[in-house]
Design an enzyme around this catalytic site. Structure first.
Site, PDB file in Angstrom:
ATOM      1  N   THR A 138       0.822  -1.207   0.000  1.00 56.87           N
ATOM      2  CA  THR A 138       0.000   0.000   0.000  1.00 56.87           C
ATOM      3  C   THR A 138       0.859   1.262   0.000  1.00 56.87           C
ATOM      4  O   THR A 138       2.000   1.239   0.482  1.00 56.87           O
ATOM      5  CB  THR A 138      -0.897  -0.006   1.255  1.00 56.87           C
ATOM      6  N   ASP A 139       0.268   2.365  -0.472  1.00 54.53           N
ATOM      7  CA  ASP A 139       0.969   3.655  -0.382  1.00 54.53           C
ATOM      8  C   ASP A 139       1.020   4.170   1.060  1.00 54.53           C
ATOM      9  O   ASP A 139       1.768   5.103   1.356  1.00 54.53           O
ATOM     10  CB  ASP A 139       0.323   4.698  -1.311  1.00 54.53           C
ATOM     11  N   GLU A 140       0.210   3.578   1.952  1.00 56.73           N
ATOM     12  CA  GLU A 140       0.173   4.081   3.335  1.00 56.73           C
ATOM     13  C   GLU A 140       1.504   3.873   4.061  1.00 56.73           C
ATOM     14  O   GLU A 140       1.756   4.514   5.083  1.00 56.73           O
ATOM     15  CB  GLU A 140      -0.972   3.428   4.116  1.00 56.73           C
ATOM     16  N   TYR A 163      -2.165  -0.636  10.885  1.00 57.81           N
ATOM     17  CA  TYR A 163      -2.255  -1.284   9.564  1.00 57.81           C
ATOM     18  C   TYR A 163      -1.026  -0.972   8.717  1.00 57.81           C
ATOM     19  O   TYR A 163      -0.356  -1.877   8.212  1.00 57.81           O
ATOM     20  CB  TYR A 163      -3.530  -0.833   8.829  1.00 57.81           C
ATOM     21  N   LYS A 167       2.009  -3.401   7.269  1.00 59.93           N
ATOM     22  CA  LYS A 167       2.333  -3.566   5.846  1.00 59.93           C
ATOM     23  C   LYS A 167       3.790  -3.164   5.580  1.00 59.93           C
ATOM     24  O   LYS A 167       4.486  -3.816   4.794  1.00 59.93           O
ATOM     25  CB  LYS A 167       1.376  -2.740   4.981  1.00 59.93           C
TER      26      LYS A 167
HETATM   27  P1  NAD Z   1      -9.734  -7.415   1.677  1.00 61.91           P
HETATM   28  O1  NAD Z   1      -9.815  -7.131   3.133  1.00 61.91           O
HETATM   29  O2  NAD Z   1     -10.888  -7.097   0.792  1.00 61.91           O
HETATM   30  O3  NAD Z   1      -9.420  -8.963   1.431  1.00 61.91           O
HETATM   31  C1  NAD Z   1      -8.418  -9.633   2.157  1.00 61.91           C
HETATM   32  C2  NAD Z   1      -8.559 -11.128   1.859  1.00 61.91           C
HETATM   33  O4  NAD Z   1      -7.495 -11.789   2.559  1.00 61.91           O
HETATM   34  C3  NAD Z   1      -9.869 -11.730   2.354  1.00 61.91           C
HETATM   35  O5  NAD Z   1     -10.418 -12.585   1.380  1.00 61.91           O
HETATM   36  C4  NAD Z   1      -9.470 -12.513   3.590  1.00 61.91           C
HETATM   37  O6  NAD Z   1     -10.268 -13.655   3.850  1.00 61.91           O
HETATM   38  C5  NAD Z   1      -8.035 -12.893   3.254  1.00 61.91           C
HETATM   39  N1  NAD Z   1      -7.232 -13.132   4.462  1.00 61.91           N
HETATM   40  C6  NAD Z   1      -7.147 -12.319   5.557  1.00 61.91           C
HETATM   41  N2  NAD Z   1      -6.350 -12.877   6.481  1.00 61.91           N
HETATM   42  C7  NAD Z   1      -5.905 -14.045   5.950  1.00 61.91           C
HETATM   43  C8  NAD Z   1      -5.035 -15.068   6.411  1.00 61.91           C
HETATM   44  N3  NAD Z   1      -4.484 -15.004   7.638  1.00 61.91           N
HETATM   45  N4  NAD Z   1      -4.770 -16.104   5.601  1.00 61.91           N
HETATM   46  C9  NAD Z   1      -5.335 -16.180   4.366  1.00 61.91           C
HETATM   47  N5  NAD Z   1      -6.199 -15.269   3.887  1.00 61.91           N
HETATM   48  C10 NAD Z   1      -6.468 -14.205   4.673  1.00 61.91           C
HETATM   49  O7  NAD Z   1      -8.414  -6.685   1.171  1.00 61.91           O
HETATM   50  P2  NAD Z   1      -8.162  -5.908  -0.199  1.00 61.91           P
HETATM   51  O8  NAD Z   1      -8.697  -4.535  -0.082  1.00 61.91           O
HETATM   52  O9  NAD Z   1      -8.563  -6.770  -1.323  1.00 61.91           O
HETATM   53  O10 NAD Z   1      -6.563  -5.786  -0.155  1.00 61.91           O
HETATM   54  C11 NAD Z   1      -5.757  -6.819  -0.693  1.00 61.91           C
HETATM   55  C12 NAD Z   1      -4.308  -6.447  -0.511  1.00 61.91           C
HETATM   56  O11 NAD Z   1      -4.025  -5.217  -1.171  1.00 61.91           O
HETATM   57  C13 NAD Z   1      -3.883  -6.233   0.947  1.00 61.91           C
HETATM   58  O12 NAD Z   1      -2.587  -6.763   1.115  1.00 61.91           O
HETATM   59  C14 NAD Z   1      -3.894  -4.735   1.112  1.00 61.91           C
HETATM   60  O13 NAD Z   1      -2.970  -4.346   2.107  1.00 61.91           O
HETATM   61  C15 NAD Z   1      -3.463  -4.279  -0.256  1.00 61.91           C
HETATM   62  N6  NAD Z   1      -3.946  -2.958  -0.695  1.00 61.91           N
HETATM   63  C16 NAD Z   1      -5.276  -2.645  -0.635  1.00 61.91           C
HETATM   64  C17 NAD Z   1      -5.720  -1.401  -1.122  1.00 61.91           C
HETATM   65  C18 NAD Z   1      -7.182  -1.031  -1.125  1.00 61.91           C
HETATM   66  O14 NAD Z   1      -7.509   0.120  -1.458  1.00 61.91           O
HETATM   67  N7  NAD Z   1      -8.107  -1.920  -0.796  1.00 61.91           N
HETATM   68  C19 NAD Z   1      -4.798  -0.492  -1.636  1.00 61.91           C
HETATM   69  C20 NAD Z   1      -3.438  -0.838  -1.638  1.00 61.91           C
HETATM   70  C21 NAD Z   1      -3.022  -2.081  -1.185  1.00 61.91           C
HETATM   71  O1  DAU Z   2      -4.218   3.959   0.398  1.00 57.38           O
HETATM   72  C1  DAU Z   2      -4.408   2.582   0.284  1.00 57.38           C
HETATM   73  C2  DAU Z   2      -5.289   2.079   1.400  1.00 57.38           C
HETATM   74  O2  DAU Z   2      -6.607   2.512   1.100  1.00 57.38           O
HETATM   75  C3  DAU Z   2      -5.246   0.556   1.554  1.00 57.38           C
HETATM   76  O3  DAU Z   2      -3.943   0.165   1.920  1.00 57.38           O
HETATM   77  C4  DAU Z   2      -6.257   0.096   2.607  1.00 57.38           C
HETATM   78  O4  DAU Z   2      -6.265  -1.314   2.674  1.00 57.38           O
HETATM   79  C5  DAU Z   2      -7.628   0.608   2.198  1.00 57.38           C
HETATM   80  O5  DAU Z   2      -8.581   0.242   3.169  1.00 57.38           O
HETATM   81  C6  DAU Z   2      -7.615   2.113   2.023  1.00 57.38           C
HETATM   82  O6  DAU Z   2      -7.382   2.772   3.292  1.00 57.38           O
HETATM   83  P1  DAU Z   2      -8.191   4.099   3.725  1.00 57.38           P
HETATM   84  O7  DAU Z   2      -8.136   4.208   5.185  1.00 57.38           O
HETATM   85  O8  DAU Z   2      -7.746   5.262   2.915  1.00 57.38           O
HETATM   86  O9  DAU Z   2      -9.663   3.686   3.202  1.00 57.38           O
HETATM   87  P2  DAU Z   2     -11.117   3.894   3.852  1.00 57.38           P
HETATM   88  O10 DAU Z   2     -12.112   3.562   2.790  1.00 57.38           O
HETATM   89  O11 DAU Z   2     -11.241   3.237   5.170  1.00 57.38           O
HETATM   90  O12 DAU Z   2     -11.169   5.469   4.078  1.00 57.38           O
HETATM   91  C7  DAU Z   2     -11.002   6.373   2.998  1.00 57.38           C
HETATM   92  C8  DAU Z   2     -11.044   7.776   3.573  1.00 57.38           C
HETATM   93  O13 DAU Z   2     -12.389   8.054   4.024  1.00 57.38           O
HETATM   94  C9  DAU Z   2     -10.152   7.957   4.809  1.00 57.38           C
HETATM   95  O14 DAU Z   2      -9.608   9.267   4.776  1.00 57.38           O
HETATM   96  C10 DAU Z   2     -11.119   7.817   5.994  1.00 57.38           C
HETATM   97  C11 DAU Z   2     -12.432   8.327   5.419  1.00 57.38           C
HETATM   98  N1  DAU Z   2     -13.677   7.713   5.940  1.00 57.38           N
HETATM   99  C12 DAU Z   2     -13.751   6.361   5.952  1.00 57.38           C
HETATM  100  C13 DAU Z   2     -14.907   5.735   6.387  1.00 57.38           C
HETATM  101  C14 DAU Z   2     -15.002   4.217   6.438  1.00 57.38           C
HETATM  102  C15 DAU Z   2     -14.737   8.516   6.313  1.00 57.38           C
HETATM  103  O15 DAU Z   2     -14.665   9.757   6.265  1.00 57.38           O
HETATM  104  N2  DAU Z   2     -15.888   7.883   6.734  1.00 57.38           N
HETATM  105  C16 DAU Z   2     -16.017   6.529   6.796  1.00 57.38           C
HETATM  106  O16 DAU Z   2     -17.075   6.037   7.235  1.00 57.38           O
END
Ligand code: NAD
Ligand code: DAU
Length: 355
Positions: A138-140, A163, A167
């Site tokens: 992630t970019d975080e 989180y 990562k």
């Molecule tokens: P998600 O939470 O939607 O899905 C995670 C999946 O991993 C689920 O299917 C869950 O069952 C599985 N999982 C969790 N713990 C596990 C374990 N111990 N063993 C096996 N499987 C397990 O997540 P996502 O949003 O699809 O993110 C996927 C990846 O991409 C993550 O590594 C996350 O850090 C990264 N990422 C997400 C975002 C985003 O915006 N969602 C952005 C950048 C990077």
């Molecule tokens: O930047 C990449 C990341 O983006 C991934 O690594 C994470 O897995 C993914 O969950 C996401 O993280 P964020 O914290 O940015 O996503 P989230 O959707 O939880 O929140 C987006 C923004 O909105 C954040 O600034 C918090 C805000 N927010 C979120 C929720 C759930 C609100 O204002 N209200 C809400 O109810």
């Protein structure tokens, strides 16, 4: 399926991005997919219903932190490529329950690396040359930006939530296994994804469903935090490129150049829904409710994806305006997918520290 199929093990394939990766790979020629997933609360097996019964797709339920199960799965499947996405992914949940993030994101990645190393050491010739361990991050990990500037691949790490710290730890482990043991690793760091099959705890699906149901739309703080949105299918294409053509030891940033404040995102969803599904007497923007800020809330993320664009030829195909509209329409059309998840988690506030 021919003998020459590329064998890809995807961890976390039942999650939001992992399922998009599996669907994308299933649309390519000659790829055999194994999805290894624990099926935590965040998993939605229905996101892969279209792949069930196909000879080029297999599912194994397992934990990435279970060394015996991971090794047995790798021995049996013999992957050419491991795309490691399994993780605890929700920042708010990491604030109130960091333990699962340490276990899955750090210990789980360590277990995956050890098993991948054992497998890679047993390969020879072309099979050894083409093996890749692709870690999806992630970019975080880069921390929080001020009003200007972009994250590049050389931005120093500065994670600030449980989180992002978990990562960042996993990214360091992956690079260490590359540097110390020679495991061919690639890392990618992506900005916020959105699109279909997104679990409704994250901002866009949560607000879409709350707005549809006439419930308050929680905006943390003043809604002025900025995220850089990328359509999940553009991300899946990028990941496929990085896994197959990325240079071992390198990392690639992935982002869509779609910076928006959270308030802009929420207001746009309201306007789209007012148009697509008008509710008599209701203007969705009136549901916006400013609530207590997320503890340690990062102000701004923004990605410079030049390296991925110039070296691997990737380009985002979806603009945020078209992509968000399609996403809202997808939720309108797919209640059967999200209603069981909504029953499991109805949208209550997560991530507030106790005093
Ligand atoms: P998600 O939470 O939607 O899905 C995670 C999946 O991993 C689920 O299917 C869950 O069952 C599985 N999982 C969790 N713990 C596990 C374990 N111990 N063993 C096996 N499987 C397990 O997540 P996502 O949003 O699809 O993110 C996927 C990846 O991409 C993550 O590594 C996350 O850090 C990264 N990422 C997400 C975002 C985003 O915006 N969602 C952005 C950048 C990077
Ligand atoms: O930047 C990449 C990341 O983006 C991934 O690594 C994470 O897995 C993914 O969950 C996401 O993280 P964020 O914290 O940015 O996503 P989230 O959707 O939880 O929140 C987006 C923004 O909105 C954040 O600034 C918090 C805000 N927010 C979120 C929720 C759930 C609100 O204002 N209200 C809400 O109810």
């Amino acid at each position: 399926m021919s003998q020459q199929a590329l064998r890809v093990m995807v961890t976390g394939g039942s999650g939001f991005i992992g399922s998009a990766v599996c669907r994308h790979l299933a649309g390519q020629n000659n790829v055999a997919i194994l999805n290894y997933d624990k099926l935590t609360y965040a998993a939605a097996p229905a996101s892969l219903a279209m792949l069930e019964g196909r000879s080029d797709y297999r599912f194994v339920r397992g934990d990435v932190a279970d060394a015996d199960a991971v090794s047995a799965t790798i021995r049996d499947f013999r992957p050419d490529t491991i795309m490691h996405l399994a993780a605890e992914s929700h920042v708010d949940r990491s604030i109130t329950g960091p333990g699962d993030f340490i276990q899955t994101n750090i210990v789980g990645t360590y277990v995956m690396l050890q098993a991948a190393l054992e497998h890679w050491r047993g390969l020879a010739g072309e099979a050894k040359n083409r093996f890749r361990f692709h870690h999806i991050s992630t970019d975080e990990v880069f921390g929080s930006l001020g009003p200007d500037g972009l994250f590049s691949e050389t931005t120093p790490y500065d994670p600030r939530s449980p989180y992002s710290a978990s990562k960042a730890s996993s990214d360091h482990l992956v690079r260490a296994w590359g540097h110390t043991y020679g495991l061919p690793v690639v890392v990618s760091n992506c900005s916020n994804n959105y699109g279909p099959y997104h679990f409704p705890e994250k901002l866009i699906p949560l607000v879409t469903l709350n707005a549809l149901e006439g419930k308050p739309l929680p905006v943390y703080g003043q809604g002025d935090n900025v995220r850089d949105w990328l359509h999940v299918e553009d991300h899946a294409r990028a990941l496929h490129l990085i896994a197959t053509r990325g240079v071992p030891g390198e990392s690639y940033n992935v982002g869509g150049r779609n910076e928006r404040t959270n308030l802009q995102v929420v207001e746009t969803i309201c306007d789209i829904l007012d148009e697509l599904r008008p509710a008599p007497g209701l203007r969705r923007r009136d549901l916006i409710t400013f609530v207590a800020d997320r503890p340690g809330h990062d102000a701004r993320y923004a990605i410079d994806a030049t390296k991925l664009e110039t070296e691997l030829g990737w380009k985002a195909e979806e603009t945020f305006d078209t992509g968000l509209r399609k996403t809202v329409q997808w939720y309108l059309d797919n209640e059967a997918w999200w209603s069981p998840l909504r029953a499991r988690y109805a949208g209550q506030r997560l991530g507030l520290k106790s005093a």
